[in-house]
Write an enzyme that holds these catalytic residues in place. Structure first.
Site, PDB file in Angstrom:
ATOM      1  N   ASP A 266       9.712 -29.092  59.198  1.00 41.18           N
ATOM      2  CA  ASP A 266       9.137 -28.932  57.866  1.00 41.18           C
ATOM      3  C   ASP A 266      10.007 -27.926  57.097  1.00 41.18           C
ATOM      4  O   ASP A 266      10.864 -27.259  57.671  1.00 41.18           O
ATOM      5  CB  ASP A 266       7.675 -28.488  57.950  1.00 41.18           C
ATOM      6  CG  ASP A 266       6.921 -28.854  56.669  1.00 41.18           C
ATOM      7  OD1 ASP A 266       7.579 -29.150  55.654  1.00 41.18           O
ATOM      8  OD2 ASP A 266       5.684 -28.846  56.684  1.00 41.18           O
TER       9      ASP A 266
HETATM   10  C1  BGC Z   1       5.379 -29.533  53.282  1.00 40.24           C
HETATM   11  C2  BGC Z   1       5.718 -30.927  53.750  1.00 40.24           C
HETATM   12  C3  BGC Z   1       6.693 -31.563  52.802  1.00 40.24           C
HETATM   13  C4  BGC Z   1       7.913 -30.678  52.685  1.00 40.24           C
HETATM   14  C5  BGC Z   1       8.994 -31.240  51.797  1.00 40.24           C
HETATM   15  C6  BGC Z   1       6.611 -28.711  52.953  1.00 40.24           C
HETATM   16  O1  BGC Z   1       6.280 -27.514  52.344  1.00 40.24           O
HETATM   17  O2  BGC Z   1       4.621 -28.892  54.280  1.00 40.24           O
HETATM   18  O3  BGC Z   1       4.549 -31.685  53.865  1.00 40.24           O
HETATM   19  O4  BGC Z   1       7.037 -32.848  53.242  1.00 40.24           O
HETATM   20  O5  BGC Z   1       7.495 -29.437  52.150  1.00 40.24           O
HETATM   21  O6  BGC Z   1       8.654 -31.222  50.480  1.00 40.24           O
END
Ligand code: BGC
Length: 739
Positions: A266
């Site tokens: 993530d």
């Molecule tokens: C979130 C994810 C997301 C990623 C990319 C993160 O902060 O937890 O769900 O896919 O950002 O935008």
């Protein structure tokens, strides 16, 4: 390619894919390999291009087909191996055409809605050069304080599994090589929904049996559905952050389930390992993560713009790095990027089509839940009348929901939609209360106006900015002066309905008994206002059901339907009488039932349970027929299914939809079992008087559970089988599994 029949490739494709992958791998340096193992985010195109020239394997979408082509061209023409890029974006519930938020889609109990959303979103996003979405979120969510409940499919494991698989099918289509297909990503692996206190990113400590029964199941279903990627969660799981959790990323996901796709981190999840206190620096974090089974880091910390990496070959075995690179290159090949990474810029979809709008409207109508409808106040007939539309959502266009794309088509307002739908009504629009404060002048004006109207519609809710990532709330009541507004309108004696626009279960106890009719309209996307207007008049008949329990109080959280019975269950018949608190009793009228599991100052049970939802018509069920009441375990294990039939009749005078839910309860087992577990559901549309026979079947995978040693057990004994329209309204049968 990743697993699963839907995206399976022909043998000759696989052969050529493997040849390409091995040829590349054989000629890549350590740094070039590691460069493939990251997706970087740089808002400015020139900066993104620098990363690409340094050999980075993936970037976030640069906002147009032309820019995406430019980056692909840099990758293909200006790097030694010419490897095309993965281009990722959070396409969660729409790109140009915004569909209802995922939680609302779950309320439809119709997985086809999610599949259609994903198909249309994939086509729109792919046309602009996106080839990877970070969706679906299949975190089972039982704590509505957590803002991210809006992004998933609610509190039930099966619902998350079925909707997640539907989304994956929609994004990935029949073949990843199709122009309209993009890679899906099942996230967040795993148990992110159990963040303590519902506070985003917080600690998760979970037993093996709960992890497997509740949180892992939707991911297993996602892998079975062919999900091309899985995202590691931000949280710790019983002390170990998911990013460095070898048991989860490698042993369960890749070895036990045979996942062949890519595990992506993530955003800055590796960087966060230092704050977690398990890594000393980024090199240490990267080393631990790759060793644990992470394949791609999100953030862009693996290789700098000069192509240098802080990771030395001593820190991660070459074999592990090669495995990760193979996984990335295979996906790129399966997407057809090696043959053509470019998009036709003239064909980029920049706005919704008539067809995509119609699908979004259909989805929005199917997602609405009728929570209450005393004296059948709704639907309102379209004949001329004076209607006061009041509340912060009356003239708001905040309908797109948590993952609104800045470039998505904006939604209109409820006021506009009602005026368009009911040209014969004379509609007055007033704010009544701002979202966040009380305003006595606005309130007084609304009360005075109510007297001049035949009916009042209160459009209340929780703005989408309070939902989504980093949006936990401790108090789930309507914000601002909205509760006071509803009470004041109730005080006028005018007939009125409340429409709720929100992205999580709300606490409604202060006003719910005052409101004769309440529609739960979530954040329904581009066509939300029109769908609500059509539902108000009966042009659409609400048939959705709650995918999450609505608590009576924020202090009752977590509260969910599939809880264990405890050794001292409280009687469900007890209620809190209005006068109890005044006379100092301070609790429900079951206080004689002293040593039972309950709160002294709350009635038992939730305000609205999972599966709750009404309709403008009525339904009745016949007697369920269970094909067999007794079955040897061995027969079940070798594939015999227990089939069940039940007749459903529309007994009202409108066409409508009924959601039928099939729950089981394993009466006696070696581990305490939930009082109910949803095993199957279906949504049926029937005309007045029409009857249909519904069929369900239960198999080995439906009747067992995972234990704390990680084994799946189906135990002999008696199972209650409940089938019907909800938790309270269910016919009951007993199935006996014998040794
Ligand atoms: C979130 C994810 C997301 C990623 C990319 C993160 O902060 O937890 O769900 O896919 O950002 O935008």
């Amino acid at each position: 390619m990743a697993t699963g029949s839907k995206t399976a490739e022909r043998d000759d494709d696989v052969e050529s894919r493997e040849a390409v992958v091995e040829r590349l791998l054989a000629s890549m340096t350590w740094e070039q390999k590691l460069a493939q193992l990251q997706i970087g985010y740089r808002p400015r195109l020139e900066e993104a291009k620098e990363l690409v020239r340094a050999g980075i394997g993936g970037v976030f979408w640069p906002r147009s087909a032309a820019a995406a082509n430019e980056l692909q061209r840099a990758a293909v023409e200006e790097t030694p191996h010419g490897i095309p890029l993965l281009i990722g974006l959070d396409v969660i519930h729409g790109q140009r055409t915004t569909f209802p938020v995922p939680l609302a889609q779950a309320a439809s109990f119709e997985p086809g809605i999610a599949e259609t959303d994903a198909r249309i979103s994939a086509a729109e996003a792919a046309s602009g050069g996106v080839n990877w979405t970070f969706s679906p979120m299949i975190d089972v969510s039982r704590d509505p304080r957590w803002g991210r409940v809006v992004e998933g499919f609610g509190e039930d494991t099966r619902l998350n599994s079925v909707f997640g698989a539907a989304k994956i099918r929609g994004y990935q289509g029949d073949s990843l090589a199709d122009d309209n297909s993009i890679l899906a990503c099942a996230k967040h692996f795993v148990a992110y929904g159990q963040a303590e206190g519902g506070r985003d990113y917080n600690t998760v400590d979970v037993s093996v049996q709960r992890l497997r029964n509740i949180y892992l199941e939707p991911f297993r279903a996602a892998v079975d559905a062919g999900a091309a990627s899985v995202m590691a969660a931000f949280n710790t799981v019983s002390g170990r952050p998911a990013h460095v959790n070898e048991d989860l990323l490698t042993k369960i996901l890749k070895e036990e389930w045979g996942f062949e796709g890519v595990v992506v981190g993530d955003a800055d999840g590796v960087q966060n390992l230092m704050a977690h206190g398990v890594a000393t620096d980024i090199a240490d974090g990267l080393g631990q993560s790759f060793r644990a089974g992470l394949d791609v880091e999100m953030g862009g910390n693996v290789v700098d713009t000069d192509g240098n990496t802080p990771l030395s070959p001593a820190e991660v075995p070459l074999q592990r790095v090669d495995d990760a690179v193979r996984r990335v290159l295979r996906l790129k090949h399966s997407l057809g990027l090696f043959s053509n990474p470019y998009r036709d810029e003239a064909s980029e979809i920049l706005a919704p089509s008539g067809q995509s709008r119609a699908a979004a409207r259909h989805a929005a109508e199917k997602s609405i839940v009728l929570l209450k409808n005393e004296d059948a106040l709704l639907p309102l007939d379209p004949a001329p009348k004076r209607v006061l539309l009041v509340g912060p959502y009356a003239a708001s266009s905040d309908h797109l929901g948590a993952w609104v794309q800045s470039f998505a088509e904006p939604a209109g307002t409820l006021a506009e939609a009602i005026r368009a739908e009911c040209p014969d009504w004379s509609v007055t629009v007033m704010e009544g209360s701002p979202f966040f404060q009380s305003d006595p002048a606005l309130l007084d004006a609304a009360v005075a106006a109510a007297a001049e109207h035949d009916v009042v519609i209160v459009a209340a809710g929780e703005p989408s900015a309070l939902t989504g990532e980093a949006s936990s709330r401790s108090d789930l009541r309507l914000p601002g002066g909205q509760e006071a507004l509803i009470a004041a309108i109730a005080g006028t004696g005018k007939p009125f309905a409340v429409i709720l626009f929100n992205g999580r279960p709300l606490v409604t106890s202060a006003w719910i008994d005052l409101a004769p009719s309440v529609l739960e309209a979530w954040h329904l996307g581009l066509e939300g206002p029109a769908a609500v207007a059509r539902t108000l008049t009966g042009a659409a008949n609400p048939g959705g059901r709650l995918p999450m329990t609505f608590p009576r109080s924020s202090s009752q959280i977590p509260i969910y339907y599939d809880h264990e019975n405890t050794g001292r269950p409280a009687s469900i018949s007890a209620t809190l009488d209005e006068g109890d608190i005044d006379v100092g009793l301070m609790g429900p009228d079951n206080l004689g039932d002293v040593f039972t599991s309950k709160y002294k100052d709350l009635p038992l049970g939730p305000q609205f349970s999972f599966g709750h939802g009404l309709s403008y018509t009525t339904f009745s069920y016949g007697q369920p027929q269970l094909a067999t009441e007794e079955l040897p375990l061995e027969a079940l294990h070798s594939g015999t299914k227990v089939s069940l039939k039940i007749q459903l009749t529309n007994t009202g005078n409108r066409t409508g939809d009924e959601v039928t839910l099939l729950f089981i309860h394993d009466r006696t087992a070696s581990l305490a079992q939930p009082v109910r577990r949803l095993r199957a559901f279906t949504r049926t549309s029937l005309d007045p008087g029409q009857t249909k026979t519904l069929e369900f079947s239960l198999g080995w995978e439906d009747l067992g559970f995972w234990d704390n040693e990680g084994s799946y057990l189906v135990e002999a004994g008696e199972f209650d089988i409940y089938i019907g329209g909800g938790l309270d309204d269910t016919a009951h049968h007993v199935l006996r599994l014998t040794q």
